[in-house]
Design a protein around this motif. Structure first.
Motif, mmCIF file in Angstrom:
data_model
loop_
_atom_site.group_PDB
_atom_site.id
_atom_site.type_symbol
_atom_site.label_atom_id
_atom_site.label_comp_id
_atom_site.label_asym_id
_atom_site.label_seq_id
_atom_site.Cartn_x
_atom_site.Cartn_y
_atom_site.Cartn_z
ATOM 1 N N VAL A 100 -8.187 5.732 -2.780
ATOM 2 C CA VAL A 100 -8.629 5.082 -1.537
ATOM 3 C C VAL A 100 -7.579 4.076 -1.083
ATOM 4 O O VAL A 100 -7.162 3.203 -1.849
ATOM 5 N N ASP A 101 -7.150 4.233 0.179
ATOM 6 C CA ASP A 101 -6.229 3.294 0.820
ATOM 7 C C ASP A 101 -7.073 2.147 1.381
ATOM 8 O O ASP A 101 -7.785 2.298 2.371
ATOM 9 N N GLY A 102 -6.971 0.994 0.703
ATOM 10 C CA GLY A 102 -7.795 -0.149 1.102
ATOM 11 C C GLY A 102 -7.037 -1.186 1.918
ATOM 12 O O GLY A 102 -7.504 -2.327 2.056
ATOM 13 N N VAL B 151 -0.617 -7.974 21.036
ATOM 14 C CA VAL B 151 -1.445 -6.830 20.615
ATOM 15 C C VAL B 151 -0.489 -5.757 20.108
ATOM 16 O O VAL B 151 0.719 -5.847 20.338
ATOM 17 N N ARG B 152 -1.015 -4.747 19.432
ATOM 18 C CA ARG B 152 -0.150 -3.623 19.072
ATOM 19 C C ARG B 152 -0.435 -2.462 20.010
ATOM 20 O O ARG B 152 -1.598 -2.212 20.358
ATOM 21 N N THR B 153 0.624 -1.776 20.408
ATOM 22 C CA THR B 153 0.444 -0.580 21.239
ATOM 23 C C THR B 153 1.168 0.578 20.574
ATOM 24 O O THR B 153 2.099 0.373 19.801
ATOM 25 N N THR C 243 0.827 -1.215 0.000
ATOM 26 C CA THR C 243 0.000 0.000 0.000
ATOM 27 C C THR C 243 0.857 1.260 0.000
ATOM 28 O O THR C 243 0.602 2.210 -0.753
ATOM 29 N N THR C 244 1.891 1.279 0.837
ATOM 30 C CA THR C 244 2.749 2.475 0.935
ATOM 31 C C THR C 244 3.344 2.801 -0.436
ATOM 32 O O THR C 244 3.348 3.963 -0.868
ATOM 33 N N ASP C 245 3.835 1.783 -1.109
ATOM 34 C CA ASP C 245 4.434 1.964 -2.429
ATOM 35 C C ASP C 245 3.382 2.475 -3.424
ATOM 36 O O ASP C 245 3.676 3.335 -4.262
#
Ligand code: C6P
Length: 403
Positions: free
Chosen positions: A196-198, A355-357, A92-94
């Motif tokens: 749109v970033d999907g 989890v992500r923090t 996506t970033t690319d």
């Protein structure tokens, strides 16, 4: 609730972390890979490894056929009108960078780029860079306290100077599902191009780019059970034709002379150099696996689990939720009164819970809530009710330790 039971497809999930069964609740960062994806990549290297689009020999033709079959499958999956509208990127970033870079030659000072306040850095920083280079102005769709976009003022932001409107389908930080169709039709009414970033939508819902009438749509394979380092940019052919190539090199050319070159047609104009062949082929296996389960079944499974998890979390007095949009998917972001998210994450990890923090690469969202970050759990097709139960038990213990 009748739930999917898919853990057996994911070898990585069958292990202990810090002596406790792994509960993986970080699928928005990246999903785990089913055995079939791992096997497909190994098999590719064992039997077909070769460069694509270059050789006349059989191995190269085999690799090319497998590679192009995935473009075709993705085209069908998102209902693009043409296979050449699917560009393979690193992710996506690319994809955002490819489009934002291409617009450097299409924008003039005074033009406007609308971005939402709910973006991952990937769908913000490239537009900031474009604005700096082109002299265009950045304009923002505000985020409400609920984590929804304030669409009521969208018409007042759009005008004949608006050239691009960029926003995500689903927020990675809060799980908000944005009213994509509404924003696209409002943007098109003033002639703007919509990106749109999907990234977070692909694993959780069916995507139909023609129905959305979106100009560009981006996603990453690693968030939908596929390998990392590979993703796609869908673009309507008329927009892809207008954009100059992003990178120069092999396979993106028609003819090369010493002082100048002409470029290949779509999609090769945007695919310079040897692509991530095993990534594409592995992605094909992931897509087949996902289609075998059915995206609607996955969505229902995750929606049920989301309600279940949110219900249990709301019984814990110290939990503060971030994001209360009516339409949400697969993500719950929260804090614990008096505790730093990092400490919560470290203690949960000691009990086997991933989890992500932090700010989740969405610092402006955290700034608007005046917090350093959140704890985020994110779900996937393989997440189970047991996972949520184990997480809740561990979270209650964590709160006792921190208090
Ligand atoms: N979000 C998360 O933990 P890449 O890294 O290019 O595959 O995807 C970037 C990206 C873009 N947009 C959205 C909405 C995203 O969620 C992400 C990746 C991960 O939330 C890793 S930061």
């Amino acid at each position: 609730m009748k739930q999917l039971n898919l853990k057996h497809d994911f070898p990585i999930l069958d292990q202990k972390i810090n002596g406790k069964p792994l509960v993986y609740l970080d699928s928005a960062a990246t999903t785990q890979k089913p055995q079939v994806v791992i096997d497909t990549i190994v098999e590719y290297y064992k039997s077909s490894n070769s460069n694509v689009h270059r050789g006349v020999h059989s191995l190269s033709e085999r690799a090319t056929d497998s590679f192009e079959a995935v473009r075709s499958a993705l085209c069908q999956y998102i209902n693009a009108a043409h296979e050449y509208e699917i560009i393979f990127t690193k992710g996506t970033t690319d994809s955002v960078n490819l489009v934002a870079h291409g617009f450097r030659s299409l924008l003039n000072p005074g033009d406007e780029i609308i971005v939402s306040e709910l973006e991952h850095h990937s769908n913000l920083v490239p537009w900031q860079m474009l604005a700096q280079v082109s002299g265009a102005k950045l304009v923002f769709i505000p985020m409400l306290e609920s984590g929804e976009l304030d669409i009521s003022i969208l018409d007042s932001l759009l005008n004949s100077r608006t050239k691009i409107v960029a926003f995500n389908h689903i927020s990675n930080a809060l799980g908000t599902v944005n009213p994509v169709k509404k924003i696209i039709s409002a943007a098109h009414a003033v002639g703007a191009c919509v990106f749109v970033d999907g990234a977070q939508a692909f694993p959780h819902m069916a995507i139909n780019v023609q129905e959305l009438d979106v100009d560009f749509y981006a996603g990453s394979a690693h968030k939908m059970y596929g390998p990392s380092g590979i993703g796609l940019l869908y673009g309507k052919s008329e927009w892809l034709e207008k954009l100059p190539p992003y990178q120069g090199g092999g396979e993106m050319i028609a003819e090369v002379k010493l002082k100048e070159s002409t470029y290949a047609g779509l999609p090769h104009k945007f695919e310079a150099g040897t692509p991530n062949i095993e990534g594409v082929i592995g992605w094909g296996a992931a897509l087949k696996w996902l289609e075998g389960i059915g995206i609607e079944n996955i969505k229902k499974h995750e929606d049920d689990l989301l309600i279940y998890a949110r219900g249990l979390l709301s019984e814990i007095p110290d939990v503060i939720f971030y994001g209360s949009a009516k339409d949400r998917a697969a993500v719950i972001s929260f804090g614990i009164k008096g505790s730093h998210p990092y400490d919560v994450g470290v203690l949960l990890d000691q009990m086997g819970i991933a989890v992500r923090t932090g700010h989740h690469c969405a610092q402006p969202i955290m700034t608007s809530f005046k917090i350093p970050g959140t704890v985020r759990i994110s779900l996937a097709a393989y997440t189970s009710k047991d996972d949520i139960d184990m997480f809740i038990v561990a979270l209650k213990k964590t709160i006792l330790i921190l208090n």
